[in-house]
Design a protein around this motif. Sequence first.
Motif, PDB file in Angstrom:
ATOM      1  N   PHE A   1      -7.275  -0.544   5.508  1.00 55.88           N
ATOM      2  CA  PHE A   1      -6.299   0.512   5.711  1.00 55.88           C
ATOM      3  C   PHE A   1      -6.950   1.894   5.768  1.00 55.88           C
ATOM      4  O   PHE A   1      -6.552   2.751   6.542  1.00 55.88           O
ATOM      5  CB  PHE A   1      -5.281   0.465   4.561  1.00 55.88           C
ATOM      6  CG  PHE A   1      -4.239   1.529   4.650  1.00 55.88           C
ATOM      7  CD1 PHE A   1      -3.132   1.358   5.458  1.00 55.88           C
ATOM      8  CD2 PHE A   1      -4.368   2.714   3.936  1.00 55.88           C
ATOM      9  CE1 PHE A   1      -2.177   2.347   5.554  1.00 55.88           C
ATOM     10  CE2 PHE A   1      -3.413   3.698   4.030  1.00 55.88           C
ATOM     11  CZ  PHE A   1      -2.309   3.523   4.842  1.00 55.88           C
ATOM     12  N   PHE A   2      -8.001   2.080   4.944  1.00 52.70           N
ATOM     13  CA  PHE A   2      -8.674   3.377   4.898  1.00 52.70           C
ATOM     14  C   PHE A   2      -9.265   3.800   6.237  1.00 52.70           C
ATOM     15  O   PHE A   2      -9.315   4.971   6.555  1.00 52.70           O
ATOM     16  CB  PHE A   2      -9.858   3.321   3.919  1.00 52.70           C
ATOM     17  CG  PHE A   2      -9.464   3.386   2.488  1.00 52.70           C
ATOM     18  CD1 PHE A   2      -8.960   4.543   1.956  1.00 52.70           C
ATOM     19  CD2 PHE A   2      -9.636   2.290   1.674  1.00 52.70           C
ATOM     20  CE1 PHE A   2      -8.618   4.603   0.623  1.00 52.70           C
ATOM     21  CE2 PHE A   2      -9.304   2.347   0.343  1.00 52.70           C
ATOM     22  CZ  PHE A   2      -8.781   3.511  -0.191  1.00 52.70           C
TER      23      PHE A   2
ATOM     24  N   ASN B   1      -6.396  -4.233   2.441  1.00 56.83           N
ATOM     25  CA  ASN B   1      -6.179  -2.974   1.730  1.00 56.83           C
ATOM     26  C   ASN B   1      -7.296  -1.968   2.006  1.00 56.83           C
ATOM     27  O   ASN B   1      -7.048  -0.791   2.235  1.00 56.83           O
ATOM     28  CB  ASN B   1      -6.106  -3.228   0.217  1.00 56.83           C
ATOM     29  CG  ASN B   1      -4.711  -3.616  -0.236  1.00 56.83           C
ATOM     30  OD1 ASN B   1      -4.318  -3.381  -1.349  1.00 56.83           O
ATOM     31  ND2 ASN B   1      -3.931  -4.219   0.659  1.00 56.83           N
TER      32      ASN B   1
ATOM     33  N   TYR C   1      -2.546  10.458  -3.626  1.00 59.87           N
ATOM     34  CA  TYR C   1      -2.929   9.252  -4.346  1.00 59.87           C
ATOM     35  C   TYR C   1      -2.619   8.048  -3.484  1.00 59.87           C
ATOM     36  O   TYR C   1      -1.610   8.030  -2.774  1.00 59.87           O
ATOM     37  CB  TYR C   1      -2.151   9.119  -5.660  1.00 59.87           C
ATOM     38  CG  TYR C   1      -2.542  10.144  -6.675  1.00 59.87           C
ATOM     39  CD1 TYR C   1      -3.692   9.975  -7.438  1.00 59.87           C
ATOM     40  CD2 TYR C   1      -1.760  11.280  -6.868  1.00 59.87           C
ATOM     41  CE1 TYR C   1      -4.056  10.919  -8.373  1.00 59.87           C
ATOM     42  CE2 TYR C   1      -2.121  12.225  -7.806  1.00 59.87           C
ATOM     43  CZ  TYR C   1      -3.266  12.045  -8.556  1.00 59.87           C
ATOM     44  OH  TYR C   1      -3.636  12.971  -9.475  1.00 59.87           O
ATOM     45  N   LEU C   2      -3.485   7.075  -3.596  1.00 62.57           N
ATOM     46  CA  LEU C   2      -3.276   5.870  -2.829  1.00 62.57           C
ATOM     47  C   LEU C   2      -3.245   4.685  -3.791  1.00 62.57           C
ATOM     48  O   LEU C   2      -4.043   4.614  -4.722  1.00 62.57           O
ATOM     49  CB  LEU C   2      -4.435   5.701  -1.846  1.00 62.57           C
ATOM     50  CG  LEU C   2      -4.334   4.545  -0.870  1.00 62.57           C
ATOM     51  CD1 LEU C   2      -3.265   4.800   0.166  1.00 62.57           C
ATOM     52  CD2 LEU C   2      -5.674   4.369  -0.173  1.00 62.57           C
ATOM     53  N   TYR C   3      -2.340   3.805  -3.561  1.00 61.69           N
ATOM     54  CA  TYR C   3      -2.269   2.617  -4.396  1.00 61.69           C
ATOM     55  C   TYR C   3      -2.644   1.395  -3.563  1.00 61.69           C
ATOM     56  O   TYR C   3      -2.103   1.183  -2.477  1.00 61.69           O
ATOM     57  CB  TYR C   3      -0.855   2.446  -4.951  1.00 61.69           C
ATOM     58  CG  TYR C   3      -0.686   1.142  -5.702  1.00 61.69           C
ATOM     59  CD1 TYR C   3      -1.335   0.934  -6.920  1.00 61.69           C
ATOM     60  CD2 TYR C   3       0.110   0.120  -5.188  1.00 61.69           C
ATOM     61  CE1 TYR C   3      -1.193  -0.265  -7.599  1.00 61.69           C
ATOM     62  CE2 TYR C   3       0.260  -1.090  -5.859  1.00 61.69           C
ATOM     63  CZ  TYR C   3      -0.397  -1.278  -7.068  1.00 61.69           C
ATOM     64  OH  TYR C   3      -0.267  -2.460  -7.729  1.00 61.69           O
TER      65      TYR C   3
ATOM     66  N   PHE D   1       1.198   5.618  -0.566  1.00 57.58           N
ATOM     67  CA  PHE D   1       0.576   6.856  -0.999  1.00 57.58           C
ATOM     68  C   PHE D   1       1.522   8.010  -1.182  1.00 57.58           C
ATOM     69  O   PHE D   1       2.584   8.098  -0.608  1.00 57.58           O
ATOM     70  CB  PHE D   1      -0.708   7.199  -0.276  1.00 57.58           C
ATOM     71  CG  PHE D   1      -0.631   7.427   1.166  1.00 57.58           C
ATOM     72  CD1 PHE D   1      -0.753   8.691   1.686  1.00 57.58           C
ATOM     73  CD2 PHE D   1      -0.497   6.341   2.021  1.00 57.58           C
ATOM     74  CE1 PHE D   1      -0.751   8.889   3.023  1.00 57.58           C
ATOM     75  CE2 PHE D   1      -0.489   6.540   3.360  1.00 57.58           C
ATOM     76  CZ  PHE D   1      -0.611   7.820   3.881  1.00 57.58           C
TER      77      PHE D   1
ATOM     78  N   ILE E   1       0.874  -1.174   0.000  1.00 57.09           N
ATOM     79  CA  ILE E   1       0.000   0.000   0.000  1.00 57.09           C
ATOM     80  C   ILE E   1       0.910   1.223   0.000  1.00 57.09           C
ATOM     81  O   ILE E   1       1.874   1.286   0.759  1.00 57.09           O
ATOM     82  CB  ILE E   1      -0.907   0.024   1.243  1.00 57.09           C
ATOM     83  CG1 ILE E   1      -1.926  -1.109   1.168  1.00 57.09           C
ATOM     84  CG2 ILE E   1      -1.612   1.367   1.375  1.00 57.09           C
ATOM     85  CD1 ILE E   1      -2.861  -1.182   2.349  1.00 57.09           C
TER      86      ILE E   1
END
Lengths: 254, 996
Positions: free
Chosen positions: B516-517, B513, A105-107, A96, A94
Amino acid sequence: MQKITLTTILFFLVAFLFICQPEELNAEELTLTASQILEKCDDVINAPTDQDLRIKLILIDKKGKEKMREMSMLQKGNDKRMVKFLSPADQRGIAFLSLPDDIMYLYLPAFKKIRRIASHVKNTKFAGSDFTYEDMEAIRYSKKYIPELLKKEENHYVLQLKPREGVKTDYSKLVMWVRMDNFYPTKIEHYNKGDKLYKIMISKKIEKVNGYWISKEYEMEDLKAEHKTRMMILDVKFDSGLSDDKFTKRYLSR
Amino acid sequence: MNMKKFSESVIKYRKLIIFVTVFITLILGFFLKNLTINSDILSYLPQDDPKVVLFNEVGDKFGGSSLAMVALECEDAFNHATLTRINEITQQFKEMAEIFQVMSLTDIIDIKKTDWGLEIGKFIDEDNIPRDSEELLRLRKYALSKDMYRDNLISDDGKITLIIARLKEDADKLAIGRRMREVVEGTRGNEKIYYGGIPFQMIFLTDIVQSDLTMLIPLVIFLVMGVLLMSFRSLRGVFLPLSCVLISTIWVLGFMSLLKIPLTIASDAMPVLLVAIGSAYGIHMLSKYNEDVHKEESKIQDIKDVLSEVGFPILLTGLTTLIGFLAFLSSNLSLIREFGVFTAMGVAFAMIISVTLLPAVLSFMKVKRTKRSTKKKENGWSTGMMNKVGGFVLRNAKLIIAFCIVVVLFSLFMITRLSREVNMVDYFKKNSEIRQAEEMMEERLGGSIPVQIVIKGDLKDPFVLKEMIRFEKFIEAQPSIHNPHSIADLICEMNWVVNGHHTIPETRDGVANLWFFIEGNEILNQLITDDAMEALIQANLGTVNTKQVIALVNQVEGYINKELRTDLIKLRISLVSSDFEAVLAKERMEQILSKINWDIKKRGLVWTAHNSELREMLFTAANPNSGGLDDAMIDALGMKVSDYLRTESTDIQVESEKVISAIIADIGDSLRLSKPGIGEAKTPEWGEEDIVDVLKKNVPQALYAEDPEALDYAAETIVTIIKDEKNWARVKRLIQDIKPFLPESLADDDKFLGDLRDDVWEINEDRIAIEGSKYEILPGNTKFQSRTKLSAQQTGMPIIYNDLDKQIIKSQAFSLSIAILLVFLLLAYRLKSIIGGFVSITPITLTILINFTIMAIFGIPLDVVTVLIGSVAVGIGIDYTIHFIIRFKVEHALGKTELEALGKTLETTGKAIVINALSVMMGFLVLVLGNIVPMQRFGYLIAITMIVSATASITVMPALLLVTRAGFIGRLGLLTNGLVSKVANKINVKNNYRKK
């Protein structure tokens, strides 16, 4: 005899000068305004042109249970930053990217997707830590806050920072302890909008690396949630000449 | 006990008795001020009950199970002033240390998909509450479109909005509730405010109990004074019996306060109850004194005689009353036990004071002459009435018994229809503020009672989350339950934002994933534990009806025990043999089917008719080769690939239109449907290497010469894009196929079609979980990827209510049987006859059955207060029987025939019984004036019970005595006669009786 006296006098004179010098400096510092102190503090923190760090985050809940996160962070100036998570395994990759003008931006490696994320919500906690996105910003304190010198403690200036008009922040004020010798902040108290103390950040292990002052360990404590985050700098490189390429969307997935 | 000795000592130590009584009264009276009221329903249950333990545990782990809710109602909640007020209240609530978390329109997580990406933040920025009407309108629309907000934080007409505060487990709910009210009242606005949830209910209850007590106690005292004045016509006649009950009441309440035992919704009836029933002992004492003590000179000796004569009957009737109350000790509910113990204590005090303090005080008072002329008149009137009763009973003894049998049978039938009510809201009158608030929330916001289910398992495992989603779908399909939400929904919500479908990602990494947010977001605290091994599914219960609540609890329990898959074997379809594949596919079909059926049921429709067609369609769609694309889809795919190759984030930036078209043509062609409509593509899968080949073929080498890896990265992304498109194609086609079979109203319902999309999305997935038990019976099942386990437990208020309900039934059954059994034993022993025992408990048993019948007919529920009626009625009502039997025995022993004895008993004791019952009834009727519904019910039901019991004692009882010819009464003359002569004789005697 006389010679001796002269030498002695000379010695004392030199000694006196030597001793006096810092005294004089101190005297000068005494006259430093709060703004000057904060400016110097900002200069010290933001001195390197780029940084390449490996960071370990330890999240500690109220029962003392710990969770680890490891990440690498590249930073150029104070408005370009690329963070990549190395652990835990299921969040590895992950990444950013923060660019000027609040663009982020986030991957997400699991979906191989890049998403732009809004960054105006700065009181969101970063990766489960007690640092919010706002705390992680590399913005100069003096741009955001109006300082006032509250007092001088042993080796420290104690500044109170109140947000400048129009500045959006989650804090009503900060109280900051700044070291007198190198102007590095050692402790920052964060007050919430109800003017209650709610988070305390302490910088530990303040060291000089490649000529720059850096704190190798921070601790942020959220008093109401009784939660703590220790941020440890495992590895640090300054001024390694990071190219702008490293701060692109393409680089997010690599 | 030797009564003579006792009365000697009372007179001997009379000064000491008076002094000690006054002293104790002063001390305990001092403690009265510390008496508190406990209205916390949870504290009534046994604290070691596993359900209670779990409830508390969940409160601890997920930040408070006590929700306090403030609702604001206005024309449209989306206006600057209202939102500002909500924000002000929210901020102030958040400052309170006892509040764990606050949720409102101005403080709620928002996961939003935007044109350019996504945004995770707050629904409304508290620092920037919008003023612009267009912006407000947009917010309103958005809020009403989101499940997380609509019917939860905002009613679907946008008029009512909620602020929900979770209190910390150890918080003093009453105190914090009051402070919250102050905060709300301190803010300005025109909105109508409602308060809901247990903490506010507790405040209302406490206040009502307090105001009721201050109103009802003086009232009942006044009433009893009236009764005393009428019967004694003297000041001492009013004040002496009255002070006996007042002193005993002070003692009990002072004692409770000293032991730090608060009053409860049940024990708050105690003062009224003690005044109503406790005065009887003093009255007995005083009337005997009035009867027998006439001369000042022989006063002391006369008082001793009076005491030794009435002492015993007072003790015996007191004892049976005590039994009635002490029977409550068998209950598991602390409020019922406390009520029993302390009321028994009060009765005992009243009894003791009446036989100690009262004679002691009387011994210091001057003897008064009392006129007895009035009594004769009364005698004439009441004797006439009693004669009529007697005549009726004698003529119709068998009829009465037959009638009783009918009543018993009918009652036994009706008891099964007895309803129960344990919800606190039911304690309040219909027009009370709190009741209205609850009803409003039930109607407009899906209710204020949280239903909670604790899920234990690895919450980052997609299969655990998928089980949660299934569970939620089941829950939502049940009537009157709304808005289930959990961490699983948040994950779905984020997946929707990232990938466009509201589902749990297929892989663990996918979950992590998305996770994570929201890592560190405060909403997580109420959804999962820190270690992500326990989660809470929460829903709102839109009913306060106990019957419905219990039905629901059982439904959910049934799901947990039967439907929930707790042991999951995780497999990949692509890696198993084809036999196995079919089994797994079937499993998947069934899972999807049940979800679709619940989604339809949730909308109030039933749709199982087409399940077999649906199975067929799902089966076809699940075929991995089915993801062929039609021309429009190929175009869409082309656009995406082209977009990707052009953007700055691409790995190889291709500008040439020609090159891009060539790449798309190469890829797209193979994906085209072989025959339109069949849904099978020529080449099912594109691997990364294939794409690399396509790229190499078309892209000029110069573009990636510097960065050879770029091709691989680009191929990886393009494969993802293709896979996505195929998945969408498959799902879209399936939905089109299903549509014609759907209920008409749903075929165009976008929300439902969205649900359908999410339900069937699984057909795209390779990973699947199958229940361990099912897996084990499959042949060739040796290899599996891994296994995950989960468990579920129901908690929250409904299960507490369910528990309370069970406890009430248990308490009722136990306390009542114990009371009746003990009274039976006591009387059988006293009368030295088992039949005597049976005969004596018949009237009261009948009374209780009638009470239940009345409750069943009028829909009066058993609740924590009405459950007390049975044993209380036994305790008080049995006295009438005792008086009757003792008098009858005495009269019969004097040589009278049973009929004469009966006549005499009815004339004397019978009359006394009716008068006594009437006055006790009046006392209890005072409770009807109170504001607590169960207390009102208790008041009038006990009043009815008193009348029924008294009536039964003077009708059923003599009838029984006549018909059974019970030997215990003494040697009955007609015992040996045959049936015919018995009847003949009786008719003769009846005639004689009438002539008298």
